[in-house]
Design an enzyme around this catalytic site. Structure first.
Site, PDB file in Angstrom:
ATOM      1  N   ASN A 187     -15.656  -2.975   3.232  1.00  0.00           N
ATOM      2  CA  ASN A 187     -14.927  -4.293   3.498  1.00  0.00           C
ATOM      3  C   ASN A 187     -16.390  -4.555   4.766  1.00  0.00           C
ATOM      4  O   ASN A 187     -16.613  -5.784   4.449  1.00  0.00           O
ATOM      5  CB  ASN A 187     -13.934  -4.237   4.090  1.00  0.00           C
ATOM      6  CG  ASN A 187     -12.854  -4.336   3.625  1.00  0.00           C
ATOM      7  OD1 ASN A 187     -12.803  -4.568   2.160  1.00  0.00           O
ATOM      8  ND2 ASN A 187     -11.475  -3.640   3.766  1.00  0.00           N
ATOM      9  N   MET A 242       1.087  -1.061  -0.020  1.00  0.00           N
ATOM     10  CA  MET A 242      -0.347  -0.269  -0.403  1.00  0.00           C
ATOM     11  C   MET A 242       0.985   1.873  -0.208  1.00  0.00           C
ATOM     12  O   MET A 242       0.518   2.075  -0.771  1.00  0.00           O
ATOM     13  CB  MET A 242      -0.427  -0.036   0.920  1.00  0.00           C
ATOM     14  CG  MET A 242      -1.289  -1.149   1.654  1.00  0.00           C
ATOM     15  SD  MET A 242      -3.071  -1.231  -0.758  1.00  0.00           S
ATOM     16  CE  MET A 242      -4.014   0.492  -0.305  1.00  0.00           C
ATOM     17  N   VAL A 259       1.683   1.104   8.160  1.00  0.00           N
ATOM     18  CA  VAL A 259       2.442  -0.308   7.974  1.00  0.00           C
ATOM     19  C   VAL A 259       1.844  -1.442   8.615  1.00  0.00           C
ATOM     20  O   VAL A 259       0.341  -1.145   8.426  1.00  0.00           O
ATOM     21  CB  VAL A 259       3.580   0.110   9.293  1.00  0.00           C
ATOM     22  CG1 VAL A 259       4.115   1.513   9.662  1.00  0.00           C
ATOM     23  CG2 VAL A 259       2.557   0.387  11.226  1.00  0.00           C
ATOM     24  N   VAL A 260       2.091  -2.214   9.256  1.00  0.00           N
ATOM     25  CA  VAL A 260       1.383  -4.007   9.262  1.00  0.00           C
ATOM     26  C   VAL A 260       0.505  -3.579  10.376  1.00  0.00           C
ATOM     27  O   VAL A 260       0.189  -2.657  11.065  1.00  0.00           O
ATOM     28  CB  VAL A 260       2.442  -5.107  10.224  1.00  0.00           C
ATOM     29  CG1 VAL A 260       3.652  -5.043   8.660  1.00  0.00           C
ATOM     30  CG2 VAL A 260       3.210  -3.813  10.700  1.00  0.00           C
ATOM     31  N   GLU A 261      -0.636  -4.263  10.156  1.00  0.00           N
ATOM     32  CA  GLU A 261      -1.512  -4.419  10.389  1.00  0.00           C
ATOM     33  C   GLU A 261      -1.897  -4.711  11.972  1.00  0.00           C
ATOM     34  O   GLU A 261      -1.957  -5.922  12.274  1.00  0.00           O
ATOM     35  CB  GLU A 261      -3.206  -4.709   9.733  1.00  0.00           C
ATOM     36  CG  GLU A 261      -4.739  -4.365   9.845  1.00  0.00           C
ATOM     37  CD  GLU A 261      -4.840  -3.410   9.816  1.00  0.00           C
ATOM     38  OE1 GLU A 261      -4.307  -2.289   9.217  1.00  0.00           O
ATOM     39  OE2 GLU A 261      -5.508  -3.470  10.101  1.00  0.00           O
ATOM     40  N   HIS A 291      -8.269   5.621   3.814  1.00  0.00           N
ATOM     41  CA  HIS A 291      -8.308   4.200   3.426  1.00  0.00           C
ATOM     42  C   HIS A 291      -8.370   4.015   1.529  1.00  0.00           C
ATOM     43  O   HIS A 291      -9.084   4.240   1.429  1.00  0.00           O
ATOM     44  CB  HIS A 291      -9.780   2.820   4.043  1.00  0.00           C
ATOM     45  CG  HIS A 291      -9.654   1.747   4.228  1.00  0.00           C
ATOM     46  ND1 HIS A 291     -10.800   1.539   3.605  1.00  0.00           N
ATOM     47  CD2 HIS A 291      -8.685   0.776   3.951  1.00  0.00           C
ATOM     48  CE1 HIS A 291     -10.555   0.358   3.046  1.00  0.00           C
ATOM     49  NE2 HIS A 291      -9.403  -0.289   3.297  1.00  0.00           N
ATOM     50  N   ASN A 319      -6.252  -1.955  -2.786  1.00  0.00           N
ATOM     51  CA  ASN A 319      -5.397  -2.688  -3.346  1.00  0.00           C
ATOM     52  C   ASN A 319      -5.900  -2.677  -4.976  1.00  0.00           C
ATOM     53  O   ASN A 319      -7.147  -3.082  -4.593  1.00  0.00           O
ATOM     54  CB  ASN A 319      -4.814  -2.903  -2.555  1.00  0.00           C
ATOM     55  CG  ASN A 319      -3.630  -3.903  -2.824  1.00  0.00           C
ATOM     56  OD1 ASN A 319      -3.229  -3.355  -3.461  1.00  0.00           O
ATOM     57  ND2 ASN A 319      -3.717  -5.206  -2.496  1.00  0.00           N
TER      58      ASN A 319
HETATM   59  P1  NAD Z   1       3.064  -4.510   4.118  1.00  0.00           P
HETATM   60  O1  NAD Z   1       2.718  -5.811   4.882  1.00  0.00           O
HETATM   61  O2  NAD Z   1       2.918  -4.977   2.203  1.00  0.00           O
HETATM   62  O3  NAD Z   1       3.621  -3.594   4.434  1.00  0.00           O
HETATM   63  C1  NAD Z   1       3.853  -2.927   5.757  1.00  0.00           C
HETATM   64  C2  NAD Z   1       5.203  -2.230   5.347  1.00  0.00           C
HETATM   65  O4  NAD Z   1       5.511  -1.902   6.882  1.00  0.00           O
HETATM   66  C3  NAD Z   1       6.860  -3.364   5.451  1.00  0.00           C
HETATM   67  O5  NAD Z   1       7.163  -2.614   4.384  1.00  0.00           O
HETATM   68  C4  NAD Z   1       7.071  -3.057   6.966  1.00  0.00           C
HETATM   69  O6  NAD Z   1       8.656  -2.816   6.519  1.00  0.00           O
HETATM   70  C5  NAD Z   1       6.852  -1.574   7.118  1.00  0.00           C
HETATM   71  N1  NAD Z   1       7.254  -1.890   8.272  1.00  0.00           N
HETATM   72  C6  NAD Z   1       6.466  -1.798   9.687  1.00  0.00           C
HETATM   73  N2  NAD Z   1       7.423  -1.241  10.779  1.00  0.00           N
HETATM   74  C7  NAD Z   1       7.626  -0.274  10.596  1.00  0.00           C
HETATM   75  C8  NAD Z   1       7.962   0.885  11.348  1.00  0.00           C
HETATM   76  N3  NAD Z   1       7.836   0.713  12.404  1.00  0.00           N
HETATM   77  N4  NAD Z   1       8.003   2.154  10.951  1.00  0.00           N
HETATM   78  C9  NAD Z   1       8.079   2.226   9.662  1.00  0.00           C
HETATM   79  N5  NAD Z   1       7.449   0.701   8.131  1.00  0.00           N
HETATM   80  C10 NAD Z   1       7.153  -0.331   9.123  1.00  0.00           C
HETATM   81  O7  NAD Z   1       1.504  -4.079   4.213  1.00  0.00           O
HETATM   82  P2  NAD Z   1       0.201  -3.837   3.726  1.00  0.00           P
HETATM   83  O8  NAD Z   1      -0.671  -4.814   2.530  1.00  0.00           O
HETATM   84  O9  NAD Z   1       1.478  -2.549   2.368  1.00  0.00           O
HETATM   85  O10 NAD Z   1      -0.312  -2.556   4.439  1.00  0.00           O
HETATM   86  C11 NAD Z   1      -0.234  -1.619   4.793  1.00  0.00           C
HETATM   87  C12 NAD Z   1      -1.519  -1.059   5.569  1.00  0.00           C
HETATM   88  O11 NAD Z   1      -2.773  -0.957   5.018  1.00  0.00           O
HETATM   89  C13 NAD Z   1      -2.050  -1.837   7.006  1.00  0.00           C
HETATM   90  O12 NAD Z   1      -2.706  -1.450   7.626  1.00  0.00           O
HETATM   91  C14 NAD Z   1      -3.716  -1.977   6.103  1.00  0.00           C
HETATM   92  O13 NAD Z   1      -4.792  -3.246   6.181  1.00  0.00           O
HETATM   93  C15 NAD Z   1      -3.823  -0.981   5.050  1.00  0.00           C
HETATM   94  N6  NAD Z   1      -4.602  -1.742   4.245  1.00  0.00           N
HETATM   95  C16 NAD Z   1      -4.142  -3.512   2.952  1.00  0.00           C
HETATM   96  C17 NAD Z   1      -4.236  -3.481   1.685  1.00  0.00           C
HETATM   97  C18 NAD Z   1      -4.158  -4.700   1.156  1.00  0.00           C
HETATM   98  O14 NAD Z   1      -4.821  -4.543   0.557  1.00  0.00           O
HETATM   99  N7  NAD Z   1      -3.054  -5.105   1.289  1.00  0.00           N
HETATM  100  C19 NAD Z   1      -6.090  -2.766   1.668  1.00  0.00           C
HETATM  101  C20 NAD Z   1      -6.043  -1.126   2.242  1.00  0.00           C
HETATM  102  C21 NAD Z   1      -5.187  -1.153   3.132  1.00  0.00           C
END
Ligand code: NAD
Length: 719
Positions: A503, A327, A403-405, A453, A456
């Site tokens: 969602n 994201m 960042v991670v959920e 929000h 993706n």
């Molecule tokens: P991802 O796992 O691909 O990426 C998360 C990134 O955060 C990683 O690169 C990780 O290294 C980084 N990270 C972790 N801890 C950190 C910190 N302390 N400081 C800086 N960076 C840090 O996750 P994603 O799929 O990109 O999801 C990210 C967010 O977006 C989540 O909250 C998720 O719920 C939300 N989201 C995801 C989607 C999807 O379909 N993937 C859709 C909408 C929203």
């Protein structure tokens, strides 16, 4: 009333006809404007001294956006529709019959009726500006071009090019218009006036009005010169239409039929009569009404969310993204594309590398589609600065956390962001399931905080949910809404609840499909039926795309929040945990993926079979209607609850969000319009039946029961 058209005749006896709809940002063609144009043309026709006519727009950056959509929505009968088409045919016939060169000068969008008017001119000049785009987008509204587009375009340019424009509705750039012969000349925006004058003089030097001949490839000329050759062209176009529309949209098929019956077979007048009849037939269908409704709803949504307050977001502005994952990379791409300077922070260089690559991938795809040049891409990539520290964050206008959920990590990261930015920076979170309030409490200035929000993949999904927390200030919310608009996306303000709006409604549909799979219904059958209903992708194929592990995790979060009605079958988790089948990313999920092909994954079916005992599921047969109803009505039920809980303000906004956020069948006009069309009473009964058989998750929402009792509808006005 102020006039839309003004006529000036200069010392060279050139008539300059300028179109400038009063009190409107863009020009549109309504009945009054058309009749005004009609009188202008008659006036020009009686003035023997006029040597040429130039038609141009008085707007800064648009020519004509198309027909007046509100008038289109008012059409009630085929006679109304035929009359509307006829008015255009008559006026444009008068324009085409003027004995002097008539030149449309096109700068900015020139769409629908605007292009049909330009086609009735003897010549077209376009500016080389990126905003200049020419198209016949009518099929997107469930109709066909009704003011001569299906007749004049194939007479001007090659048949295959005309069919692509008419059947896909996609506009083309001015460069392409010039290349394929739709435009006679292309001029630099800055020198339009001089370019037009030179062009007019060139035309006046000729003894008679000379129209450009179609530019056809040798192959196309050979094909279109014989009836069997043309038939080949039509067959190939029909195949493409069927693949694209899956039979849900009759307009392109009808447009193709009109061209087939008329091209090189009928006179222009006969062709126009056939076009008129087909236009009138389509204009009153429910599909066209639904598509017109969605278009109007999207326009309203684009304007909503501002109640007068000014935002503090400077232009082009600076932004930060924290978390460079799937994201974060996409969000950085969107920000940079909008001209913003972006800082992207993560905790490891390889993560930053992945984020930069996904932004680069999105830019590359824009270059491939000629939406930007290589050098623009390179500049845009340079606007994204990867970093492991919060360097320069104190100067940013807005920061988006992605960042991670994980609630603890997010709270910590948000607090860190707040430490490193200025007090006026807006802080957003891209969480998809965590309650905003629990994140807001980690901040000292929660009034600066709001949920944003994105969906993706960020470069393809047009919707962004804006989620205020209790403390978000109006300025913060407006700033977030403004940012989303600048990114070219549609913001929708929704309430803070698990899953937010889209969602929360979509997950029950995916979970219900997983229950049916566990009962022994094949994945291709479930997916096939829902695609036939109009969903862009079947629910189980969608879970495979998202990742079964990710989908399961989000579903469990919603189950914790909403209980029984979002109860998740344990078989779904087992496919990921026991089988290690995570969906498309691992090559196996509900399907096995191989070289672009997929087949059902038998081992996933075996794993869920074992889960039946634990989940108390009995295998059984289901008819097609039952499969579709279980998947779709459970969404209708949750949508009603979202309205009850005021997660969203109107059925219209909800429908728009589902169409934009999930691709819910646009030709049905949205989830709640579908429910209204079917009858809320019928839906209430069907839900009760399903509740008796499958349990409380189908118990109709209070709103559905009330509407059914009163004979009401979700939409108060029938449109
Ligand atoms: P991802 O796992 O691909 O990426 C998360 C990134 O955060 C990683 O690169 C990780 O290294 C980084 N990270 C972790 N801890 C950190 C910190 N302390 N400081 C800086 N960076 C840090 O996750 P994603 O799929 O990109 O999801 C990210 C967010 O977006 C989540 O909250 C998720 O719920 C939300 N989201 C995801 C989607 C999807 O379909 N993937 C859709 C909408 C929203």
């Amino acid at each position: 009333m102020n006039k839309a058209w003004t006529l000036e005749i200069d010392h060279d006896r050139i008539a300059w006809l300028t179109f400038d709809c009063p009190d409107q940002k863009v020009n549109t063609f309504g009945a009054a404007v058309l009749s005004e144009l009609d009188s202008m043309i008659e006036q020009i026709g009686t003035n023997r001294g006029i040597r040429a006519v130039v038609i141009r727009s008085g707007k800064e950056s648009s020519f004509i956006a198309g027909a007046d959509i509100h008038e289109l929505a008012q059409i009630k009968t085929t006679d109304d529709a035929a009359e509307k088409a006829n008015a255009g045919h008559e006026t444009f016939a008068k324009l085409a019959a003027l004995p002097v060169p008539t030149i449309a000068v096109i700068h900015g969008p020139c769409l629908g009726g605007g292009l049909e008017m330009a086609l009735a001119c003897s010549h077209r000049i376009v500016t080389d500006d990126d905003r200049t785009r020419l198209g016949l987008p009518e099929v997107g509204l469930g109709i066909i071009p009704g003011w001569g587009g299906t007749q004049r375009l194939p007479r001007l340019i090659a048949l295959d090019q005309s069919l692509t424009m008419i059947l896909t509705g996609k506009p083309i750039s001015s460069r392409k218009a010039h290349r394929i012969g739709l435009a006679d000349a292309i001029v630099a925006r800055a020198f339009v006036e001089a370019g037009v004058r030179a062009f007019v003089q060139k035309q006046l030097a000729k003894k008679r009005v000379v129209r450009r001949r179609a530019k056809e490839s040798m192959m196309m000329r050979l094909l279109t010169s014989t009836a069997p050759g043309r038939m080949l062209v039509y067959r190939s176009a029909a195949k493409q239409v069927r693949e694209r529309t899956k039979g849900h949209y009759p307009a392109p098929i009808e447009a193709l039929e009109v061209v087939r019956r008329t091209y090189r077979r009928r006179s222009l007048d006969e062709g126009l009569a056939i076009e008129r009849e087909a236009f009138a037939k389509l204009a009153i269908t429910s599909i066209s009404r639904n598509l017109v409704f969605l278009f109007q709803a999207s326009q309203r949504l684009k304007k909503s969310g501002h109640d007068g307050a000014q935002t503090a977001l400077p232009r082009p502005g600076t932004a930060g993204v924290v978390g460079a994952g799937a994201m974060g990379g996409g969000i950085a791409w969107a920000l940079s594309r909008a001209g913003m300077a972006v800082r992207m922070k993560d905790i490891a260089w390889d993560a930053l590398g992945r984020g930069m690559s996904s932004a680069a991938r999105m830019f590359r795809s824009a270059v491939k589609r000629r939406r930007m040049t290589e050098s623009e891409m390179s500049l845009a990539m340079h606007r994204i600065a990867p970093t492991l520290e919060y360097i320069g964050f104190e100067k940013l206008d807005i920061v988006i956390e992605a960042v991670v959920e994980d609630i603890d990590i997010k709270r910590k990261v948000l607090a860190d962001i707040e430490e490193n930015v200025s007090p006026s920076t807006i802080i957003c979170t891209n969480t998809s399931s965590l309650p905003l309030q629990q994140l807001a409490s980690a901040l000292r200035r929660p009034e600066q905080f709001v949920g944003l929000h994105f969906f993706n993949p960020v470069n393809r999904m047009p919707l962004v949910e804006v989620v205020p927390c209790n403390e978000s200030s109006q300025q913060t919310v407006h700033g977030a809404v403004e940012l989303v608009r600048r990114l070219g996306k549609t913001p929708i303000i929704v309430g803070d609840c698990p899953g937010f709006l889209v969602n929360r409604i979509l997950l029950p549909y995916l979970i219900e499909s997983a229950w049916m799979f566990e009962e022994g219904i094949d994945a291709p059958r479930i997916d096939g039926l829902l695609e036939a209903f109009g969903m862009p992708m079947g629910p189980l194929a969608l879970v495979d795309e998202v990742g079964i592990d990710v989908g399961y995790k989000v579903a469990r979060v919603l189950e914790d929040a909403y209980g029984e009605r979002m109860h998740v079958p344990t078989g779904l988790g087992a496919v990921a945990q026991e089988g290690g089948d995570l969906g498309r990313k691992s090559g196996r999920g509900f399907y096995v993926y191989n070289n672009g092909h997929r087949k059902p994954n038998r081992s996933a079916a075996k794993i869920v079979e074992k889960a039946r005992g634990r989940d108390g599921v009995k295998p059984g047969e289901l008819n097609d209607d039952a499969i579709v109803d279980r998947a779709v009505l459970i969404m209708v039920n949750e949508a009603a609850r979202c309205l009850e809980d005021q997660v969203i303000d109107t059925p219209e906004s909800l429908d728009m969000a589902m169409v934009m956020g999930t691709g819910f069948a646009p030709f049905r006009g949205g989830l709640l319009r579908y429910a209204d069309d079917r009858g809320v009473g019928v839906i209430n009964e069907r839900l009760q039946e399903l509740a008796r058989r499958y349990g409380d998750r189908f118990r109709p929402a209070g709103m559905i029961q009330n509407l059914a009792r009163e004979g009401g509808r979700f939409y108060k006005e029938v449109g």
